[in-house]
Write a protein that holds these residues in place. Structure first.
Motif, PDB file in Angstrom:
ATOM      1  N   ILE A  26       0.835  -1.205   0.000  1.00 33.36           N
ATOM      2  CA  ILE A  26       0.000   0.000   0.000  1.00 33.36           C
ATOM      3  C   ILE A  26       0.872   1.257   0.000  1.00 33.36           C
ATOM      4  CG2 ILE A  26      -1.615   1.356   1.418  1.00 33.36           C
ATOM      5  CD1 ILE A  26      -2.946  -1.364   2.138  1.00 33.36           C
ATOM      6  N   TYR A  99     -13.285  -0.475  -0.634  1.00 38.68           N
ATOM      7  CA  TYR A  99     -12.539   0.308  -1.611  1.00 38.68           C
ATOM      8  C   TYR A  99     -11.930   1.580  -1.025  1.00 38.68           C
ATOM      9  CZ  TYR A  99     -14.245  -3.114  -4.790  1.00 38.68           C
ATOM     10  OH  TYR A  99     -14.488  -4.312  -5.403  1.00 38.68           O
ATOM     11  N   ARG A 100     -11.456   1.461   0.179  1.00 38.58           N
ATOM     12  CA  ARG A 100     -10.712   2.561   0.788  1.00 38.58           C
ATOM     13  C   ARG A 100      -9.260   2.452   0.338  1.00 38.58           C
ATOM     14  NH1 ARG A 100     -13.103   1.673   6.718  1.00 38.58           N
ATOM     15  NH2 ARG A 100     -15.106   2.685   6.431  1.00 38.58           N
ATOM     16  N   GLN A 101      -8.786   3.508  -0.246  1.00 32.40           N
ATOM     17  CA  GLN A 101      -7.444   3.490  -0.824  1.00 32.40           C
ATOM     18  C   GLN A 101      -6.369   3.159   0.194  1.00 32.40           C
ATOM     19  OE1 GLN A 101      -6.560   6.995  -3.082  1.00 32.40           O
ATOM     20  NE2 GLN A 101      -4.594   6.234  -3.744  1.00 32.40           N
ATOM     21  N   ASN A 104      -6.968  -1.011   0.884  1.00 36.58           N
ATOM     22  CA  ASN A 104      -7.109  -2.028  -0.149  1.00 36.58           C
ATOM     23  C   ASN A 104      -5.829  -2.155  -0.979  1.00 36.58           C
ATOM     24  OD1 ASN A 104      -7.822  -3.559  -2.427  1.00 36.58           O
ATOM     25  ND2 ASN A 104      -9.929  -2.864  -2.333  1.00 36.58           N
ATOM     26  N   TYR A 107      -5.422  -1.142  -4.824  1.00 41.95           N
ATOM     27  CA  TYR A 107      -5.185   0.223  -5.296  1.00 41.95           C
ATOM     28  C   TYR A 107      -3.784   0.381  -5.884  1.00 41.95           C
ATOM     29  CZ  TYR A 107      -9.312   2.927  -4.226  1.00 41.95           C
ATOM     30  OH  TYR A 107     -10.573   3.449  -4.259  1.00 41.95           O
ATOM     31  N   GLN A 108      -2.867  -0.485  -5.503  1.00 44.05           N
ATOM     32  CA  GLN A 108      -1.495  -0.359  -5.990  1.00 44.05           C
ATOM     33  C   GLN A 108      -1.221  -1.186  -7.242  1.00 44.05           C
ATOM     34  OE1 GLN A 108       0.213   2.018  -4.780  1.00 44.05           O
ATOM     35  NE2 GLN A 108      -1.397   2.356  -3.283  1.00 44.05           N
ATOM     36  N   LEU A 166      -8.995  -0.285 -11.385  1.00 47.19           N
ATOM     37  CA  LEU A 166      -7.776   0.009 -10.632  1.00 47.19           C
ATOM     38  C   LEU A 166      -6.520  -0.296 -11.454  1.00 47.19           C
ATOM     39  CD1 LEU A 166      -8.756  -1.195  -7.064  1.00 47.19           C
ATOM     40  CD2 LEU A 166      -8.194   1.132  -7.767  1.00 47.19           C
ATOM     41  N   LYS A 169      -5.966   2.636 -13.741  1.00 42.83           N
ATOM     42  CA  LYS A 169      -6.201   3.938 -13.121  1.00 42.83           C
ATOM     43  C   LYS A 169      -5.328   5.049 -13.686  1.00 42.83           C
ATOM     44  CE  LYS A 169      -3.437   2.723  -9.096  1.00 42.83           C
ATOM     45  NZ  LYS A 169      -3.438   1.290  -9.266  1.00 42.83           N
ATOM     46  N   GLN A 174      -7.694   9.892 -11.061  1.00 36.55           N
ATOM     47  CA  GLN A 174      -7.523   9.097  -9.847  1.00 36.55           C
ATOM     48  C   GLN A 174      -8.045   9.794  -8.599  1.00 36.55           C
ATOM     49  OE1 GLN A 174      -3.670   7.135  -9.447  1.00 36.55           O
ATOM     50  NE2 GLN A 174      -3.347   7.431 -11.643  1.00 36.55           N
ATOM     51  N   GLU A 178     -12.392   6.948  -5.908  1.00 36.57           N
ATOM     52  CA  GLU A 178     -13.178   6.399  -4.802  1.00 36.57           C
ATOM     53  C   GLU A 178     -14.658   6.756  -4.959  1.00 36.57           C
ATOM     54  OE1 GLU A 178     -11.858   6.319  -0.693  1.00 36.57           O
ATOM     55  OE2 GLU A 178      -9.804   6.685  -1.363  1.00 36.57           O
TER      56      GLU A 178
END
Length: 195
Positions: A26, A99-101, A104, A107-108, A166, A169, A174, A178
């Motif tokens: 993350i 889906y909280r950056q 999760n 996201y990377q 994602l 992205k 970006q 969210e």
């Protein structure tokens, strides 16, 4: 002679690797998730790391699955606290936490990462339709007021669409991603309720 770990030690080391790996993934992304550093932090040699995970790609995939399992366990706890069933609104609230950056690891992941993962992971391990459907059925079993004619494949495709977004992205705005995920989740909610 390599160290011999008890079953409990192995479990503890594996969990530490997954926890630290997710945090590193993350914070830094996949390519900068460093196996040497992870092994050192867990008190094992780099070579011993590969006794726990056959490759870095397997490790990354396991981090993603571990996160998903953790969130599913959270849903089960919520449902148990409500005598086994959540309202669609309660389930929606839980789903939005996926889906909280800052939490999760997906996201990377970008497309080049998925291409790299696919070099070691066979496609049947990446796309597991039977697992997707079982997971969708499990989630739906914990929600009251679900439409009668629901197709679990449709439900299972929602998180896959989010994962594809994602991966790509770099071609999106970006800073509002969210919000887009919240909109996708709202659409899924309406589908589950039959609206």
């Amino acid at each position: 002679m390599p160290p011999i770990f008890s079953r409990e030690d192995k479990k503890k080391i594996r969990m530490q690797l997954l926890t630290e790996g997710r945090k590193m993934m993350i914070e830094r992304g996949i390519t900068k998730t460093n196996i040497d550093e992870l092994a050192e932090n867990a008190g094992i040699a780099k070579g011993t790391f590969y006794n726990f995970f056959p490759s870095k790609q397997d490790f990354i995939l396991e981090i993603i699955h571990y996160y998903q399992d953790e969130k599913l366990a959270q849903l089960k706890q919520l449902a148990e606290a409500k005598k086994g069933k959540l309202t669609p609104e309660e389930a929606l609230k839980w789903y939005k936490t996926l889906y909280r950056q800052q939490e999760n690891p997906l996201y990377q992941v970008v497309k080049k990462d998925m291409d790299w993962i696919k070099t070691k992971i066979p496609s049947e391990r990446l796309f597991r339709p039977e697992v997707d459907i079982q997971t969708a059925k499990l989630i739906l079993s914990m929600i009251e007021g679900v439409r009668e004619d629901i197709d679990c494949r449709v439900l299972a495709n929602f998180p896959k669409m989010a994962a594809l977004a994602l991966e790509n992205k770099n071609f999106m705005h970006q800073e509002v991603l969210e919000i887009n995920f919240q909109m996708i989740i709202e659409c899924m909610y309406r589908y589950v309720k039959g609206e």
